[in-house]
Design a protein around this motif. Structure first.
Motif, PDB file in Angstrom:
ATOM      1  N   PHE A   1      12.042  41.456  -7.044  1.00  0.00           N
ATOM      2  CA  PHE A   1      11.281  42.386  -7.886  1.00  0.00           C
ATOM      3  C   PHE A   1      11.041  41.827  -9.292  1.00  0.00           C
ATOM      4  O   PHE A   1      11.772  40.962  -9.776  1.00  0.00           O
ATOM      5  CB  PHE A   1      12.009  43.736  -7.980  1.00  0.00           C
ATOM      6  N   ALA A   2       9.990  42.350  -9.913  1.00  0.00           N
ATOM      7  CA  ALA A   2       9.664  41.996 -11.300  1.00  0.00           C
ATOM      8  C   ALA A   2      10.233  43.050 -12.244  1.00  0.00           C
ATOM      9  O   ALA A   2      10.493  44.184 -11.853  1.00  0.00           O
ATOM     10  CB  ALA A   2       8.146  41.902 -11.478  1.00  0.00           C
ATOM     11  N   VAL A   3      10.425  42.671 -13.492  1.00  0.00           N
ATOM     12  CA  VAL A   3      10.960  43.576 -14.512  1.00  0.00           C
ATOM     13  C   VAL A   3       9.969  43.664 -15.663  1.00  0.00           C
ATOM     14  O   VAL A   3       9.584  42.655 -16.247  1.00  0.00           O
ATOM     15  CB  VAL A   3      12.322  43.092 -15.040  1.00  0.00           C
ATOM     16  N   GLN A   4       9.544  44.892 -15.961  1.00  0.00           N
ATOM     17  CA  GLN A   4       8.683  45.136 -17.112  1.00  0.00           C
ATOM     18  C   GLN A   4       9.542  45.664 -18.263  1.00  0.00           C
ATOM     19  O   GLN A   4      10.699  46.025 -18.081  1.00  0.00           O
ATOM     20  CB  GLN A   4       7.605  46.156 -16.758  1.00  0.00           C
ATOM     21  N   THR A   5       8.937  45.760 -19.431  1.00  0.00           N
ATOM     22  CA  THR A   5       9.633  46.302 -20.597  1.00  0.00           C
ATOM     23  C   THR A   5       8.854  47.497 -21.132  1.00  0.00           C
ATOM     24  O   THR A   5       7.652  47.387 -21.406  1.00  0.00           O
ATOM     25  CB  THR A   5       9.779  45.241 -21.705  1.00  0.00           C
ATOM     26  N   LYS A   6       9.527  48.624 -21.285  1.00  0.00           N
ATOM     27  CA  LYS A   6       8.892  49.833 -21.804  1.00  0.00           C
ATOM     28  C   LYS A   6       8.806  49.773 -23.329  1.00  0.00           C
ATOM     29  O   LYS A   6       9.346  48.865 -23.964  1.00  0.00           O
ATOM     30  CB  LYS A   6       9.682  51.068 -21.356  1.00  0.00           C
TER      31      LYS A   6
ATOM     32  N   ASP B   1      12.279  52.163 -10.164  1.00  0.00           N
ATOM     33  CA  ASP B   1      12.212  53.377 -10.986  1.00  0.00           C
ATOM     34  C   ASP B   1      11.037  54.242 -10.552  1.00  0.00           C
ATOM     35  O   ASP B   1      11.168  55.468 -10.400  1.00  0.00           O
ATOM     36  CB  ASP B   1      12.046  53.010 -12.468  1.00  0.00           C
ATOM     37  N   LEU B   2       9.884  53.600 -10.368  1.00  0.00           N
ATOM     38  CA  LEU B   2       8.657  54.338 -10.051  1.00  0.00           C
ATOM     39  C   LEU B   2       8.674  54.863  -8.621  1.00  0.00           C
ATOM     40  O   LEU B   2       8.209  55.980  -8.350  1.00  0.00           O
ATOM     41  CB  LEU B   2       7.451  53.432 -10.284  1.00  0.00           C
TER      42      LEU B   2
ATOM     43  N   PRO C   1       9.209  73.457 -13.204  1.00  0.00           N
ATOM     44  CA  PRO C   1       8.810  72.281 -13.980  1.00  0.00           C
ATOM     45  C   PRO C   1       9.829  71.155 -13.820  1.00  0.00           C
ATOM     46  O   PRO C   1      11.004  71.398 -13.534  1.00  0.00           O
ATOM     47  CB  PRO C   1       8.779  72.793 -15.426  1.00  0.00           C
ATOM     48  N   VAL C   2       9.373  69.917 -14.003  1.00  0.00           N
ATOM     49  CA  VAL C   2      10.242  68.747 -13.909  1.00  0.00           C
ATOM     50  C   VAL C   2      10.101  67.926 -15.181  1.00  0.00           C
ATOM     51  O   VAL C   2       8.983  67.602 -15.600  1.00  0.00           O
ATOM     52  CB  VAL C   2       9.891  67.867 -12.694  1.00  0.00           C
ATOM     53  N   LEU C   3      11.220  67.595 -15.785  1.00  0.00           N
ATOM     54  CA  LEU C   3      11.252  66.673 -16.916  1.00  0.00           C
ATOM     55  C   LEU C   3      11.969  65.421 -16.442  1.00  0.00           C
ATOM     56  O   LEU C   3      13.116  65.485 -16.007  1.00  0.00           O
ATOM     57  CB  LEU C   3      11.993  67.297 -18.098  1.00  0.00           C
ATOM     58  N   SER C   4      11.286  64.278 -16.490  1.00  0.00           N
ATOM     59  CA  SER C   4      11.834  63.036 -15.944  1.00  0.00           C
ATOM     60  C   SER C   4      11.645  61.894 -16.925  1.00  0.00           C
ATOM     61  O   SER C   4      10.653  61.837 -17.657  1.00  0.00           O
ATOM     62  CB  SER C   4      11.140  62.694 -14.625  1.00  0.00           C
ATOM     63  N   GLU C   5      12.581  60.955 -16.886  1.00  0.00           N
ATOM     64  CA  GLU C   5      12.463  59.785 -17.755  1.00  0.00           C
ATOM     65  C   GLU C   5      11.195  59.003 -17.458  1.00  0.00           C
ATOM     66  O   GLU C   5      10.573  58.454 -18.373  1.00  0.00           O
ATOM     67  CB  GLU C   5      13.674  58.860 -17.590  1.00  0.00           C
ATOM     68  N   GLU C   6      10.796  58.946 -16.195  1.00  0.00           N
ATOM     69  CA  GLU C   6       9.661  58.105 -15.822  1.00  0.00           C
ATOM     70  C   GLU C   6       8.338  58.877 -15.747  1.00  0.00           C
ATOM     71  O   GLU C   6       7.414  58.458 -15.067  1.00  0.00           O
ATOM     72  CB  GLU C   6       9.946  57.403 -14.494  1.00  0.00           C
ATOM     73  N   ALA C   7       8.253  60.006 -16.420  1.00  0.00           N
ATOM     74  CA  ALA C   7       7.003  60.756 -16.494  1.00  0.00           C
ATOM     75  C   ALA C   7       6.605  60.900 -17.959  1.00  0.00           C
ATOM     76  O   ALA C   7       7.423  60.700 -18.857  1.00  0.00           O
ATOM     77  CB  ALA C   7       7.162  62.130 -15.844  1.00  0.00           C
TER      78      ALA C   7
ATOM     79  N   TRP D   1      18.424  63.297 -19.764  1.00  0.00           N
ATOM     80  CA  TRP D   1      18.436  63.018 -18.320  1.00  0.00           C
ATOM     81  C   TRP D   1      19.556  62.051 -17.933  1.00  0.00           C
ATOM     82  O   TRP D   1      19.878  61.911 -16.768  1.00  0.00           O
ATOM     83  CB  TRP D   1      17.095  62.464 -17.860  1.00  0.00           C
ATOM     84  N   ASP D   2      20.172  61.382 -18.922  1.00  0.00           N
ATOM     85  CA  ASP D   2      21.280  60.476 -18.623  1.00  0.00           C
ATOM     86  C   ASP D   2      22.565  61.229 -18.296  1.00  0.00           C
ATOM     87  O   ASP D   2      23.448  60.670 -17.628  1.00  0.00           O
ATOM     88  CB  ASP D   2      21.564  59.565 -19.821  1.00  0.00           C
ATOM     89  N   THR D   3      22.708  62.449 -18.775  1.00  0.00           N
ATOM     90  CA  THR D   3      24.001  63.131 -18.719  1.00  0.00           C
ATOM     91  C   THR D   3      24.016  64.423 -17.914  1.00  0.00           C
ATOM     92  O   THR D   3      25.084  64.853 -17.467  1.00  0.00           O
ATOM     93  CB  THR D   3      24.474  63.460 -20.147  1.00  0.00           C
ATOM     94  N   ALA D   4      22.869  65.086 -17.736  1.00  0.00           N
ATOM     95  CA  ALA D   4      22.866  66.468 -17.237  1.00  0.00           C
ATOM     96  C   ALA D   4      23.456  66.603 -15.843  1.00  0.00           C
ATOM     97  O   ALA D   4      24.293  67.478 -15.594  1.00  0.00           O
ATOM     98  CB  ALA D   4      21.443  67.029 -17.263  1.00  0.00           C
TER      99      ALA D   4
END
Length: 273
Positions: free
Chosen positions: A35-40, A50-51, A69-75, A219-222
């Motif tokens: 796999f390839a790695v991008q940088t946000k 992730d996607l 509703p959904v709250l996500s790191e990748e949205a 989203w890291d802890t919930a």
């Protein structure tokens, strides 16, 4: 420590656990590829895993009733003007520990939490590589399933060990070391581990404390907080207050400590000079 197998988790927790396992399967397809790695924009890594996990989770949650509703790191980040009206929603990190994923050390998770009136009331944490699935629901306990379709085992935290085991980074110097010494003394052992697995280690009675000085997002802890809370522990800010979610414009958490021994007045220890 663990309790003998008993009743299974509530249906919703098992349904969300199945969604996490499907997301984990999508992650592992990428994990075992070149796999390839991008940088946000925030300099954190992003991979196809992730996607892929994001797509599986969004589809799975959309099939549940009622649709929330959904709250996500990748949205795309949703504005506070919209989020402030939410009383109940899903909070998701499709792949927590992307840096660990890139290192291929297996220490990453899928995190799905249900937030109700600012509290994490259902939590699901999957470690795709080991197959360990942790689930919890408010007032109903926490469980571990070590493999798909395997039995459920109730989990509990343990009394503070002697010496205490501290989950976290390999380097606990400076301010972190001084805070830990004030809370649990200078005689402790470090257990390095990635992602939300640190909370889960405490929840199943295999560690005692995790101190985080530095930035994390909600989203890291919930999800793992619900697991730890229901196993008998707690996640507290450094003023000794329990974590709450969807508090305002920022989605960043305050610094915190996750603890297992519920008989200790951690708030008093945190506030002691």
């Amino acid at each position: 420590m663990s309790m003998p197998p008993g009743s299974t988790p509530p249906e919703l927790a098992r349904q969300v656990g199945a969604i996490a396992r499907a997301a984990g399967a999508a992650i592992l397809e990428v994990y075992h590829s070149d796999f390839a790695v991008q940088t946000k924009a925030d300099a954190s890594p992003l991979t196809a895993a992730d996607l892929a996990a994001q797509q599986v989770i969004m589809a799975g949650l959309a099939a549940l009733e009622p649709v929330l509703p959904v709250l996500s790191e990748e949205a795309k980040a949703l504005p506070w003007s919209e989020r402030r009206h939410w009383s109940r929603y899903w909070l998701v990190d499709p792949l927590d520990g992307t840096r660990e994923f890139v290192k291929r050390n297996g220490e990453f998770t899928v995190n799905i939490a249900l937030i109700d009136e600012h509290r994490s009331v259902l939590g699901v944490v999957l470690a795709p590589v080991s197959g360990e699935l942790y689930v919890a629901a408010l007032g109903q306990g926490a469980w571990l399933q070590t493999q798909a379709d395997g039995p459920w085992q109730r989990i509990r935290t343990r009394p503070l060990g002697q010496p205490p085991l501290v989950a976290g980074s390999r380097s606990h110097g400076g301010a972190q070391g001084s805070v830990l010494q004030r809370l649990i003394g200078s005689d402790y052992q470090l257990v390095p581990l990635g992602s939300s697995l640190k909370f889960c280690l405490i929840a199943r009675g295999a560690a005692d404390v995790y101190l985080r000085l530095g930035l994390t997002s909600e989203w890291d802890t919930a999800a793992a907080q619900c697991v730890l809370d229901e196993a008998g522990g707690a996640v507290l800010d450094l003023a000794g207050q329990p974590f709450r979610y969807n508090r305002g414009e920022s989605l960043l958490n305050p610094e915190f400590i996750a603890v297992g021994d519920g008989t200790i007045d951690w708030a008093a220890r945190l506030q002691a000079p």
